[in-house]
Design an enzyme around this catalytic site. Structure first.
Site, PDB file in Angstrom:
ATOM      1  N   LYS B 121       0.648  -1.162   0.140  1.00  0.00           N
ATOM      2  CA  LYS B 121       0.231   0.139   0.137  1.00  0.00           C
ATOM      3  C   LYS B 121       1.037   1.373   0.020  1.00  0.00           C
ATOM      4  O   LYS B 121       0.842   1.934  -0.663  1.00  0.00           O
ATOM      5  CB  LYS B 121      -0.561   0.675   1.462  1.00  0.00           C
ATOM      6  N   GLU B 215      -5.754   9.337   7.064  1.00  0.00           N
ATOM      7  CA  GLU B 215      -5.661   9.203   5.310  1.00  0.00           C
ATOM      8  C   GLU B 215      -7.275  10.347   5.872  1.00  0.00           C
ATOM      9  O   GLU B 215      -8.160   9.419   7.007  1.00  0.00           O
ATOM     10  CB  GLU B 215      -6.519   7.584   4.837  1.00  0.00           C
ATOM     11  N   ARG B 317      -3.398  -9.411 -11.640  1.00  0.00           N
ATOM     12  CA  ARG B 317      -3.526 -10.224 -11.412  1.00  0.00           C
ATOM     13  C   ARG B 317      -4.971 -10.533 -12.845  1.00  0.00           C
ATOM     14  O   ARG B 317      -5.163  -9.244 -12.657  1.00  0.00           O
ATOM     15  CB  ARG B 317      -4.274 -10.693 -10.306  1.00  0.00           C
TER      16      ARG B 317
END
Lengths: 218, 472, 757
Positions: B121, B215, B317
Site C-alpha cells: 500500500k 487518511e 492479476r
C-alpha cells in the site's frame, strides 16, 4: 426408546475392530519402511503427553522435504500399497490400511451413540460450544452440563461467519461430544449425545456391561 | 504460438479455472488442473478430466499450499503456472519461488518484483505521488509517534472542513494491514488518540509493524477500474478501457460491474465524465510504464461526488470482472476479446501484436455475479445442493460457471459460494439494462439446503440494482 | 552387650572402608575383615580385661590400616567418602562446633526444604571472667544421614531462597554468616522461582552482602554449591570435593553412553581425577583459601578432635575477616600479623575477643575486597594473547575513559541536572499561569478567525504530495535483511514443528530463512538462526567494534583431546572463545554487548568467556553505556575446565552487580537454548531478561530432570512462554522486532539514573 445391548455387543464382538485407511496427507513421492507388511503390529502416539509419534508407516517427499506419515492408533496392518513405493502419489491416496481393535471406551461410545438422544448438525460447518459452556466442559467434563430445549449451546462457523445455534430435543445431561472445533461436521452428523433422565439407568447398564464383557485386544 | 511445448498448471478452481481452460484451448496450449476432495464434482475438474486420455487432473490437499501445486507441476511436467485470482495471484513470494526454484517455471502474471512493488500500500501510494498521480489525502508513510500522528490528523480534519465537508471523517489504518483489517474511522478528533493507540497495538500484534496510516475518508464515491495489459519485458502497454464496480454487497464485495466506467451519453454527471475517464486512464498508463509493468493488471480508483479521482490500489492479476471489459472492446483483426488468453500469451513471451489504436470500444457491458447468498440476511452464504442451474441462451450473453448443468451440485463450504458469472452486451446502456433484466428473469436456479430450505441467491438483488446502473 | 556394640561399631567402620573403596580388592580390607570376625567370635568367651585389650589392639589395627589406606585415596574415593551416610553432616557441626543454636524454620521434615537448614548459633568466648556469646547465622545443606526427605542435600529453589533470606537477616543484624556446603547440586526444577533464577538471585545477593561470610565446603556440587558458597573466605574439608559436575555426569558427557546406557566405572574414576576436584587441587588453583584437615579416610561424627579443630579455624578465620577490614590500615596489618604469629604458635582464640559486627566503612571495605578477590581468580586459566602494545594502549584508553566519565557524568551532569530541574519547575508554573489567563482570549480568536483562516499551501501539500522518508526501519520492511541466513540458499521446503497443532504449511527455505527471518509465518515458531543474523540486523550497520578478541579459551586442566577440540572450534568459527564482546550502536545509542555463541563448544562458559564478559561489564560501566547480553545459546559452564569454569558464576555475577550498583542498565536476551550455570548466575540475575520466541531457558535439560527427579517432563517444559509464566523472564520478543524492542527498551528503561546516553 428400546434397544438390545446384548445384541449390539455381540454384533461388535463379531467384528471387534474398525479398518482405518491411512491416506497421503499431501502429494509427493511415497516410500514405505522395510519390514512393514500385513500382520505387523503398529502403535499410535505414546508417552504420558502423547509426545512419542506412532509407528512410521510411510514417508512422502515433496519439494525435497520428506515428511513422515505415522500411525494414529494402535492396531494391525492389513495392507500396504507397496506398488506406490517410489512413485508420485496424489493427496488422499490410500497408502496403508490397518485394523484398529476397539478399546473399551470406544465400544462404550459406539453403543451409547445408539442409546442417547443425538443432536444433529443442521449444516456442514464447524461447531463450537458457546464460551460459557466451553469453559464448563473443559474444566468439569461434558457431564457437568445439562441442556434444555431452546438453550443456546453452539456457535456454527461457516465461511467465516458465525451464527448461534440452539439445542432442541429432550432435557438431559450432555453425555458425549462428537465433534472437535478443528474439523468440519457434515450435515446430519451428530454433534452431541444427550441422556434424558429416564435413560440414565439404561446408559449406566451399557457402561457396566461393556466394562465386564469387553476384553481389549493387545 | 508453438502450443504443445507449453503445459500450464492451473493453480485455481471454479469459474476462473474454467475460463483459463477455455483460454488454453483457444491458444492450443496444454494444461493441468488440480482439485481438492470437496471439488471433485466441480466443472473445472470435469473439464480437465474430459480433455483427453492424458492425465490432466491431480488431487491436492489444498489450493493454498504452494508446495502441493509445485509438486504437481513437476510431476505433471508443467512449464508454467497460472494462479487465476485469489490464492497465489498476488503473492510475490510464490511468483518468485516459481521463477527461482531449481526447476524454474513461467509465472502467468507480472514479474515478482512488480507484484511486490504494487502489492505494498505505502509503496504504491508513494510511487503514485512521485508521478503526480492523485491519491487520497493523508500520510504516505507509516507514522509511529503519537504526537506526530495527532498533529497530522488535525491537519486532515482542517483540510476537510476547508473543503466544506460538514463532518470530517479520518481513517486510521495499520500500514501493514489489508482487506478491511485494522481500519477504524474517527469522527471526533478528540477521540483520535485512543483510536490511534488501538490500531497501533493491533498492528503490532497482528502484523509485527506498528506503523499507522492516516487518511481522509472519501464518502459516497464511485469505484472505477482501468484495465491494463503489457507485454513481457515491459514493452508495449495498452489499456482496455474502464469499468464501474460501485455496486457492492456489504463488506465491499463487488456484485455487479459495468463497462465503460461512466457513460456521459446516457447519464448527466456533475463533472466532465469523459475527461475524467481519460485522465484516470492516462495516470494508470503512466504508472504502469514507470514500474515496467509486464502483464495484465487493474488500476483501482475512487471518484468523489464532485469528480475528483484518487488512486486506491493496483491489482496485479486477472480479475473476475475482466470479462466485462473484454465484452465492450474489440481488437482489430480479432473476433472477440479474451483477456485471459491475451494474458497467457504475453506472459509466455509472445508479442502483443497490436497497439492502442487497434483497440476499439463499443457498446455497454454488464457483468453479474450470481452467488448463493441471502441479501436480506446481510449476504449470509447459503449452502446446499443446486438442482438446476439453467441460464437462458442468447447471443448477447456469456455465462461462465463451474456448476454442472447436467447433474446436481453440492456447494462446497470451504470456498466462496460463487456460482456463475454472466456478461451481457448491449449497444447502449438502455439496451444492456433491459437485456440484463431479461437474463435475470429467464435464469433458472433451483436448489435445496439439507434442512429443506429453498435456495437463496442474489438474483433479486441484482435485478433491483440494474435500475440504478451508472447513476451518480 | 558392650561387646556387641563394639563389634557393631567396628563393623560399621569396616563397611565404611569397604564402601569407600567400592569393590577394589585390598589385602588390608581382607585383614580387617578377618580380624573383626575373629574378635566377634572370640570376645564373648573372654573376660573384661582381655576383651578390652583385644579391642584396643583391634582399634589400633584399624587406625593403622586406615592410615595406610589414606595414602591410596583416589579422588573418586573421596567422592564416595563425601556421599557416605556415615560422614558427618551439618547437624554434627551444629552440635559440636557451636555452643548453642536454634534451628530456624525446620524441624526434621517439617520444613519448606529439609535439604537446607538455617540456624542461629553462638560461640562463647571467655576473656578472664567476661563471657561473650558471639552470634552467627549458619546456613547449610543437611544431607541428614539416610533421611530420605533431605534429598541428599539437594536444595530446592525455595530452600535457596530461604538461605538468601536469612543471609539478608544476618546483614540486618550485622552478624557473620557461616555457610556449609554439603550438596551434590541443586534440585533441578523450574517451578517458581526456578532453580536457575534462584541461584542467580543468591549469588547476586551474596556478592555484596555487608557481613563477613565464611564458607566451608564438604561436597561442592556445581550451582547448588555456588548458591551459598560466595564468601570472603572459603574453607574446604580435606576429604571433600568441589566440582562443576559430578564425576558420573562428566563421564556421561565424555562417554556418551546414550539413553539407558551405563558409563564404565574406570571412566568415572578417570574423570574424577582429571576434573581436579579435590581440596588440594582447588587450593592450588586458588578457589579455596584453606584446607581443614580431616582424620584418615574422612571425618565421621565421633571424631571430636576434628570438630574442635574446625571450631578453632572458624574462629580464627572469622576474626581475621573482621580485623582485616576494621580500623586503621596500619593497625589492621599489625594485628593480623600478630594473630598469624600466635596461630602458628598454636594458641587458640577461644579466650581472645574480636568484634564481628562491622561499622559501615568496614562493610564497604569488606564488600570491595570480596569483589577484588573474585576478580583476581582464574586469571591464569584463560590465555590472553593480546599483544603488549595493544594492552598498554587499552590501559591508557581505560584511564582516559574513567577520567572523562567522572567529569562528564558525575560532576557536570549532576550540576546541570539540578539547574535544569529547577528551571523546569519554574517554567511549568509559568505555563500554567499563562494558559489560564489566555484560554478565553484564544477561544474568542478562534471564533473570529475560523471563517477567514485559510490553510497554507504547504499544509495541503503535506497531505497530497510525496513526503521525505528515510527511516532505517524502511530498509527492513518486507524482509529486506542486511544478513540472510545460509539456510536460504537451498531449494527445498521446510516443515514447521508445530504443523500438527497449528496446521502450518511447509515453507520454501529461501523464503523462510530469507524474508521471514526464520519465523514460521503461520504460528510464529522461530527456527534457529546464526548469530551473524543478529549482529547485522539488530545493530546499526558498521557500528560493531570488537574488543578483547585475543582472550582465548584454554585447557587449564590439561584434559586429554580437549585441546584439539578447542582448536577445531576456533578454526570452524574464527573465534577464540564462545563469548564475543563488542561495542555497537542501535539507532544511534551506544552500548556494550556480550554475546555467547552456541557454535563454539555449545556456548559454554569457561575462564576466557568469563573474563571477557567481566571486561565487557567493566567497560560498559566505565563508559556509562548500557550493557546487553545476547545469549545465542549456552549449554552451561564448560565442564572440561572444572572449577575454573564454575568460578565464573560468582565472578561474572559480581561484575554485573558492580555495574548495576553503579547505575548501569543490564538487559539479557535468550535465544535458542540457554541452560545451567550462566543462566543460574550472571544472566539470570538481570532484572530485565527477555526471550526470543521458541527459545528454551532453564536450569537442567529434560533428560537430567527426568533422571534426577524421576518425574516426567512435559514437552516444551523450558519454553520461553513457560519461563515467562514462571516469572523467570520479563518478556518475549520476536526475532524480527529485536532491534525495535531493544531500542525501545533502552529508551524506556534507561532513565536518567539507569543508563547514560
Amino acid at each position: 426408546m428400546m434397544f438390545n445391548i446384548s445384541a449390539m455387543l455381540e454384533e461388535i464382538k463379531a467384528s471387534p475392530y474398525e479398518e482405518i485407511a491411512v491416506r497421503a496427507p499431501h502429494s509427493g513421492f511415497a516410500t514405505f519402511p522395510d519390514g512393514l507388511a500385513p500382520g505387523a503390529a503398529v502403535s499410535g502416539p505414546a508417552g504420558e503427553f502423547r509426545e512419542k509419534p506412532g509407528t512410521l508407516l510411510a514417508c512422502i517427499e515433496r519439494e525435497r522435504n520428506p515428511r513422515a506419515v505415522t500411525c494414529p492408533e494402535r492396531g494391525e496392518i492389513v495392507a500396504v500399497h507397496r506398488e506406490l513405493h517410489g512413485s508420485f502419489v496424489e493427496a488422499g491416496t490410500e497408502l496403508v490400511r490397518f485394523r484398529h481393535f476397539l478399546s473399551r471406551g470406544e465400544v462404550e461410545a459406539r453403543i451409547l451413540k445408539k442409546a442417547l438422544h443425538l443432536f444433529l448438525a443442521p449444516e456442514r460447518a464447524r461447531y463450537y460450544f458457546i464460551p460459557a459452556q466451553d469453559i464448563k466442559i473443559k474444566t468439569a467434563g461434558p457431564r457437568s452440563v445439562s441442556v434444555r430445549e431452546g438453550d443456546e449451546l453452539f456457535i456454527m462457523s461457516r465461511m467465516k461467519r458465525e451464527t448461534p445455534l440452539r439445542y432442541s430435543g429432550p432435557e438431559g445431561i450432555l453425555y458425549a461430544v462428537y465433534f472437535s472445533h478443528a474439523a468440519d461436521v457434515d450435515a446430519r452428523d451428530p454433534l452431541i449425545g444427550v441422556c434424558p433422565p429416564d435413560l440414565v439407568e439404561q446408559v449406566e447398564e451399557v457402561v457396566v456391561r461393556v466394562r465386564t464383557e469387553w476384553k481389549e485386544k493387545f | 504460438m508453438s502450443g504443445k511445448q507449453h503445459r500450464i498448471l492451473i493453480a485455481n478452481r471454479g469459474e476462473i479455472a474454467v475460463r483459463i481452460i477455455r483460454a488454453c484451448r483457444a491458444l492450443d496450449l496444454d494444461f493441468v488442473c488440480v482439485y481438492t476432495v470437496e471439488d471433485a464434482e466441480s466443472g473445472h475438474a470435469h473439464a480437465a478430466a474430459e480433455a483427453g486420455p492424458e492425465k490432466r487432473l491431480y488431487r491436492v490437499s489444498s489450493y493454498h499450499d504452494a508446495n502441493e501445486l509445485l509438486a504437481v507441476a513437476d510431476a505433471a511436467g508443467a512449464t508454467a503456472v497460472h494462479p487465476g485470482y485469489g490464492f497465489f495471484a498476488e503473492d510475490y513470494r510464490f511468483a518468485r519461488r516459481v521463477r527461482q526454484r531449481g526447476r524454474s517455471l513461467d509465472f502467468i502474471g507480472p514479474s515478482w518484483e512488480v507484484i511486490r512493488a504494487l502489492g505494498d500500500k505505502i509503496n504504491t501510494k508513494r510511487l503514485a505521488r512521485s508521478l503526480g498521480v492523485p491519491t487520497v489525502p493523508g500520510s504516505d508513510k507509516p507514522i509511529y509517534d503519537e504526537m506526530e500522528a495527532e498533529k497530522f490528523a488535525r491537519t486532515i480534519y482542517e483540510f476537510q472542513l476547508q473543503q466544506g465537508i460538514e463532518r470530517p471523517v479520518i481513517l486510521v489504518k495499520a500500514s501493514a494491514g489489508g482487506g478491511g483489517m485494522g481500519i477504524e474511522e474517527v469522527h471526533d478528533i478528540d477521540l483520535f488518540r485512543s483510536v490511534f493507540r488501538r490500531i497501533r497495538n493491533y498492528a503490532s500484534r497482528q502484523f509485527k509493524d506498528e506503523g499507522v496510516l492516516i487518511e481522509q475518508r472519501i464518502r459516497d464515491f464511485n469505484h472505477l477500474e482501468v484495465q491494463i495489459l503489457a507485454e513481457r519485458g515491459a514493452g508495449r502497454i495498452v489499456h482496455f478501457g474502464t469499468r464501474n464496480c460501485s455496486i457492492q454487497s456489504t463488506g465491499l464485495q463487488k456484485r455487479l460491474e459495468v463497462a465503460p466506467g461512466f457513460d456521459p451519453s446516457a447519464v448527466r454527471y456533475r463533472f466532465d465524465a469523459a475527461a475524467l475517464l481519460a485522465k484516470v486512464t492516462e495516470h494508470s498508463l503512466a504508472m504502469a510504464r514507470e514500474v515496467r509493468y509486464d502483464n495484465i493488471g487493474t488500476w483501482e480508483w475512487i471518484v468523489s461526488r464532485d469528480g475528483a479521482p484518487f488512486l486506491m490500489e493496483v491489482n496485479t492479476r486477472i480479475q473476475v470482472e475482466n470479462g466485462v471489459s473484454a465484452a465492450v472492446s474489440r481488437i482489430r483483426g480479432k473476433d472477440g476479446t479474451d483477456l485471459i488468453a491475451e494474458q497467457i500469451r504475453t506472459a509466455l513471451g509472445e508479442e502483443l501484436g497490436y497497439d492502442q489504436d487497434d483497440i476499439g470500444f463499443e457498446g455497454v457491458g454488464i457483468e453479474y455475479r450470481i452467488i448463493a447468498e441471502d441479501p436480506d440476511r446481510n449476504f449470509t452464504p447459503w449452502v446446499g445442493r443446486i438442482e438446476t442451474f439453467r441460464p437462458p441462451e442468447r447471443d448477447w450473453l456469456s455465462v461462465y460457471t463451474h456448476v454442472p448443468s447436467d447433474r446436481p451440485y453440492d456447494i462446497p463450504t470451504e470456498f466462496d459460494p460463487n456460482l456463475a458469472l454472466a456478461i451481457i452486451r448491449g449497444r447502449d446502456l438502455e439496451e444492456a439494462e433491459a437485456r440484463g433484466r431479461e437474463f435475470l428473469d429467464a435464469l433458472v436456479l433451483e436448489g435445496t439446503s439439507p434442512s429443506g430450505d429453498k435456495i437463496r441467491s442474489n438474483v433479486a438483488f441484482l435485478r433491483s440494482m440494474t435500475e440504478h446502473i451508472l447513476m451518480f | 552387650m558392650e561387646t556387641e556394640k563394639q563389634v557393631q561399631r567396628l563393623n560399621e567402620r569396616l563397611t565404611y572402608i569397604r564402601d569407600i573403596f567400592a569393590g577394589k580388592d585390598s589385602g588390608h580390607i581382607r585383614l580387617l575383615d578377618a580380624k573383626t570376625a575373629d574378635y566377634a567370635q572370640r570376645a564373648p568367651g573372654l573376660n573384661a580385661r582381655e576383651r578390652r585389650a583385644l579391642a584396643l589392639a583391634l582399634e589400633d589395627l584399624f587406625a593403622d590400616v586406615e592410615n595406610k589406606l589414606e595414602a591410596d585415596l583416589t579422588p573418586m574415593d573421596k567422592v564416595r567418602i563425601v556421599r557416605h551416610p556415615q560422614r558427618f553432616c551439618l547437624r554434627d557441626i551444629l552440635e559440636n562446633v557451636y555452643d548453642g543454636y536454634t534451628e530456624i524454620g525446620s524441624m526434621d521434615d517439617h520444613s519448606i526444604d529439609p535439604a537446607m537448614v538455617i540456624a542461629r548459633g553462638f560461640i562463647t568466648r571467655r576473656r578472664g571472667k567476661r563471657v561473650t556469646n558471639q552470634s552467627v547465622m549458619i546456613v547449610g545443606h543437611e544431607k541428614g544421614r539416610g533421611e530420605e526427605f533431605r534429598n541428599g542435600g539437594s536444595a530446592k529453589p525455595w530452600g535457596n531462597a530461604k538461605a538468601l533470606h536469612y543471609m539478608k537477616v544476618a546483614e540486618t543484624e550485622n552478624i557473620p554468616v557461616h555457610a556449609y556446603v554439603f550438596t551434590p547440586g541443586s534440585y533441578p526444577i523450574e517451578d517458581t522461582p526456578g532453580a536457575a533464577q534462584q541461584i542467580a538471585a543468591n549469588i547476586y545477593g551474596m556478592a555484596s552482602l555487608r557481613v563477613p561470610v565464611i564458607a566451608v565446603i564438604s561436597e561442592g556440587g556445581s550451582g547448588g554449591a555456588e548458591a551459598v558458597a560466595l564468601a570472603d573466605r572459603r574453607l574446604m574439608f580435606s576429604h571433600g570435593y568441589y566440582s562443576v559436575i559430578s564425576p558420573e555426569g562428566a563421564a556421561a558427557i565424555e562417554g556418551k553412553p546414550g539413553p539407558g546406557g551405563r558409563v564404565p566405572a574406570e571412566l568415572v574414576e578417570q574423570c574424577a581425577l582429571r576434573m581436579k576436584i579435590t581440596a588440594e587441587d582447588n587450593l592450588r588453583m586458588g578457589y579455596v583459601d584453606q584446607i581443614i584437615p580431616e582424620p584418615d579416610l574422612g571425618a565421621r561424627p565421633y571424631h571430636y578432635d576434628f570438630f574442635r579443630g574446625l571450631r578453632r579455624e572458624l574462629l580464627r578465620v572469622t576474626d581475621e575477616v573482621s580485623i582485616s577490614v576494621r580500623g586503621l590500615p596500619l593497625f589492621r596489618a599489625l594485628r593480623l600479623r600478630g594473630r598469624r604469629r600466635s596461630a602458628a604458635a598454636g594458641r587458640d582464640f577461644e579466650s581472645s575477643y574480636v568484634r564481628w559486627n562491622l561499622p559501615p566503612s568496614a562493610q564497604m571495605r569488606l564488600v570491595s575486597r570480596r569483589h577484588l578477590k573474585f576478580r583476581g581468580l582464574s586469571l591464569s586459566a584463560a590465555l590472553d594473547r593480546t599483544p603488549l602494545s595493544r594492552r598498554i594502549a587499552s590501559v591508557w584508553q581505560e584511564a582516559c575513559w574513567i577520567i572523562y566519565s567522572r567529569f562528564r557524568h558525575d560532576m557536570l551532569q549532576k550540576r546541570r541536572q539540578k539547574v535544569s530541574e529547577y528551571m523546569e519547575e519554574v517554567k511549568s508554573d509559568w505555563t500554567l499561569f499563562f494558559e489560564r489567563a489566555l484560554t478565553p482570549l484564544r477561544k474568542l480568536a478562534a471564533w473570529f478567525g475560523r471563517a477567514s483562516e485559510r490553510m497554507s499551501v504547504e499544509t495541503v501539500r503535506t497531505l497530497t504530495e510525496l513526503s521525505e522518508w528515510n527511516d532505517t526501519q524502511e530498509n527492513q520492511r518486507g524482509g529486506r535483511w542486511a544478513y540472510i541466513s545460509a539456510g536460504a540458499g537451498e531449494d527445498r521446503a521446510v516443515s514447521c514443528p508445530n504443523a500438527g497443532i497449528h496446521g502450518c504449511l511447509d515453507q520454501w527455505a529461501p523464503d523462510l530463512y530469507g524474508e521471514f527471518a526464520g519465523v514460521c509465518p503461520n504460528c510464529g515458531h522461530h527456527f534457529p538462526m546464526e548469530y551473524q543474523w543478529y549482529l547485522h540486523n539488530v545493530f546499526d550497520a558498521g557500528s560493531l567494534v570488537e574488543f578483547a578478541a585475543d582472550v582465548e579459551a584454554g585447557n587449564p586442566l590439561g584434559m586429554e583431546d580437549f585441546g584439539a577440540k578447542l582448536e577445531a572450534s576456533r578454526k570452524r568459527t574464527g573465534h577464540k572463545s564462545a563469548c564475543m564482546v563488542f561495542e555497537a550502536r542501535i539507532k544511534g545509542v551506544r552500548l556494550v554487548v556480550a554475546m555467547l555463541m552456541a557454535d563454539f563448544r555449545g556456548g559454554t562458559v569457561g575462564a576466557a568467556e568469563g573474563e571477557k564478559f567481566i571486561r565487557a561489564a567493566e567497560r560498559a560501566g566505565r563508559m556509562r553505556f548500557p550493557f546487553f547480553a545476547y545469549v545465542h545459546g549456552t549449554a552451561g559452564i564448560r565442564i572440561q575446565e572444572g572449577t575454573n569454569g564454575l568460578i565464573q558464576m560468582p565472578r561474572c555475577t559480581m561484575a554485573v552487580r558492580r555495574y548495576i550498583d553503579a547505575g548501569g542498565l543490564y538487559i539479557v536476551c535468550y535465544d535458542t537454548n540457554s541452560y545451567a550455570g550462566p543462566v543460574a548466575s550472571f544472566l539470570g540475575c538481570s532484572p530485565y531478561q527477555f526471550g526470543i520466541r521458541s527459545a528454551n531457558v532453564g536450569f537442567a535439560g529434560p533428560a537430567v530432570i527426568a533422571e534426577t527427579t524421576g518425574l516426567p517432563v512435559p514437552p516444551h517444559y523450558h519454553n520461553v512462554y513457560k519461563a515467562l509464566a514462571r516469572g523467570h523472564i520479563q518478556g518475549i520478543w520476536d526475532r524480527r522486532e529485536l532491534r525495535f524492542n531493544l531500542s525501545r527498551a533502552l529508551l524506556t528503561m534507561g532513565g536518567r539514573n539507569l543508563y547514560y546516553r
